[in-house]
Write a protein that holds these residues in place. Structure first.
Motif, PDB file in Angstrom:
ATOM      1  N   HIS A  63     -59.586 -24.833 -14.598  1.00  0.00           N
ATOM      2  CA  HIS A  63     -60.412 -24.943 -13.392  1.00  0.00           C
ATOM      3  C   HIS A  63     -59.703 -25.813 -12.374  1.00  0.00           C
ATOM      4  CE1 HIS A  63     -62.671 -28.949 -14.389  1.00  0.00           C
ATOM      5  NE2 HIS A  63     -61.469 -28.954 -14.892  1.00  0.00           N
ATOM      6  N   SER A  64     -60.239 -25.792 -11.168  1.00  0.00           N
ATOM      7  CA  SER A  64     -59.784 -26.716 -10.128  1.00  0.00           C
ATOM      8  C   SER A  64     -61.030 -27.349  -9.523  1.00  0.00           C
ATOM      9  CB  SER A  64     -58.978 -25.981  -9.053  1.00  0.00           C
ATOM     10  OG  SER A  64     -59.773 -25.008  -8.407  1.00  0.00           O
ATOM     11  N   LEU A 107     -55.364 -26.342  -9.772  1.00  0.00           N
ATOM     12  CA  LEU A 107     -55.711 -25.642 -11.003  1.00  0.00           C
ATOM     13  C   LEU A 107     -55.053 -26.348 -12.183  1.00  0.00           C
ATOM     14  CD1 LEU A 107     -57.114 -23.149 -12.254  1.00  0.00           C
ATOM     15  CD2 LEU A 107     -54.942 -21.935 -11.971  1.00  0.00           C
ATOM     16  N   ALA A 132     -61.433 -19.571 -20.347  1.00  0.00           N
ATOM     17  CA  ALA A 132     -61.838 -19.009 -19.055  1.00  0.00           C
ATOM     18  C   ALA A 132     -61.352 -19.894 -17.911  1.00  0.00           C
ATOM     19  CB  ALA A 132     -63.353 -18.894 -18.987  1.00  0.00           C
ATOM     20  N   ASN A 133     -61.064 -19.255 -16.798  1.00  0.00           N
ATOM     21  CA  ASN A 133     -60.828 -19.976 -15.553  1.00  0.00           C
ATOM     22  C   ASN A 133     -62.201 -20.121 -14.895  1.00  0.00           C
ATOM     23  OD1 ASN A 133     -60.298 -20.886 -12.987  1.00  0.00           O
ATOM     24  ND2 ASN A 133     -58.625 -19.457 -12.605  1.00  0.00           N
ATOM     25  N   ASP A 177     -63.065 -21.303 -12.215  1.00  0.00           N
ATOM     26  CA  ASP A 177     -63.071 -20.971 -10.790  1.00  0.00           C
ATOM     27  C   ASP A 177     -63.525 -19.517 -10.572  1.00  0.00           C
ATOM     28  OD1 ASP A 177     -62.006 -23.496 -10.478  1.00  0.00           O
ATOM     29  OD2 ASP A 177     -60.015 -22.796  -9.876  1.00  0.00           O
ATOM     30  N   GLU A 178     -63.379 -18.697 -11.596  1.00  0.00           N
ATOM     31  CA  GLU A 178     -63.744 -17.282 -11.518  1.00  0.00           C
ATOM     32  C   GLU A 178     -64.996 -16.955 -12.324  1.00  0.00           C
ATOM     33  OE1 GLU A 178     -60.175 -15.499 -13.012  1.00  0.00           O
ATOM     34  OE2 GLU A 178     -59.010 -16.047 -11.229  1.00  0.00           O
ATOM     35  N   HIS A 179     -65.591 -17.952 -12.948  1.00  0.00           N
ATOM     36  CA  HIS A 179     -66.769 -17.747 -13.807  1.00  0.00           C
ATOM     37  C   HIS A 179     -68.024 -17.679 -12.937  1.00  0.00           C
ATOM     38  CE1 HIS A 179     -69.709 -18.372 -16.975  1.00  0.00           C
ATOM     39  NE2 HIS A 179     -68.746 -18.197 -17.859  1.00  0.00           N
ATOM     40  N   PRO A 180     -68.822 -16.619 -13.069  1.00  0.00           N
ATOM     41  CA  PRO A 180     -69.989 -16.463 -12.184  1.00  0.00           C
ATOM     42  C   PRO A 180     -71.000 -17.603 -12.272  1.00  0.00           C
ATOM     43  CG  PRO A 180     -70.030 -14.833 -13.968  1.00  0.00           C
ATOM     44  CD  PRO A 180     -68.700 -15.530 -14.030  1.00  0.00           C
ATOM     45  N   ALA A 218     -70.109 -20.312  -9.682  1.00  0.00           N
ATOM     46  CA  ALA A 218     -69.903 -19.901  -8.287  1.00  0.00           C
ATOM     47  C   ALA A 218     -70.669 -20.846  -7.363  1.00  0.00           C
ATOM     48  CB  ALA A 218     -70.370 -18.468  -8.083  1.00  0.00           C
ATOM     49  N   SER A 267     -66.985 -27.246 -11.114  1.00  0.00           N
ATOM     50  CA  SER A 267     -67.063 -27.168 -12.575  1.00  0.00           C
ATOM     51  C   SER A 267     -66.640 -28.502 -13.184  1.00  0.00           C
ATOM     52  CB  SER A 267     -66.207 -26.016 -13.097  1.00  0.00           C
ATOM     53  OG  SER A 267     -64.863 -26.160 -12.652  1.00  0.00           O
TER      54      SER A 267
END
Length: 127
Positions: free
Chosen positions: A14-15, A27, A69-70, A72-75, A78, A82
């Motif tokens: 994550h970032s 990231l 999981a990244n 940043d892309e996890h719903p 959003a 994180s």
């Protein structure tokens, strides 16, 4: 008060894109140690708070969508950072859904980001 704790870990990327987070803006990966604690004022008919195997499976199920999981892309993340606190809340909410039929059991999640820093989240409002 009785308690049962189970633990595992989750590896995420994550970032945290805000100056507030310094070098964590970029990231990066993290391995987070996770402990879930279940509490009850009284034991059930089997003299336990919760079956240990069930507790381990619920934690496995809560962590599976986050593993590798990244975020940043996890719903589910959003529009929000994180942070460790937000991840602990996410795990706690997942555990709460798994125990919707047992509102008598308290849930807290302790997440260790590194040897010197940890966060905790206690589920207050159960579904």
């Amino acid at each position: 008060m009785f308690s049962l704790s189970v633990n595992d870990h989750v590896m995420i990327a994550h970032s945290l894109p805000d100056e507030f987070f310094g070098p964590a803006q970029a990231l990066h990966g993290a391995t987070l140690a996770v402990e879930a604690t279940f509490t009850s004022d009284q034991l059930d008919e089997h003299s336990v708070v919760l079956d240990i195997g069930q507790a381990l499976q619920m934690l496995d199920d809560a962590l599976a969508p986050l593993q590798y999981a990244n975020l940043d892309e996890h719903p589910d993340f959003a529009g929000r950072f994180s942070t460790s606190e937000a991840i602990a809340e996410h795990i706690g909410t997942s555990l709460s859904v798994s125990l919707a039929d047992r509102p008598d059991i308290g849930i807290s999640v302790h997440l260790r980001e590194n040897p010197r820093a940890a966060v905790s989240y206690t589920v207050v409002n159960r579904p």
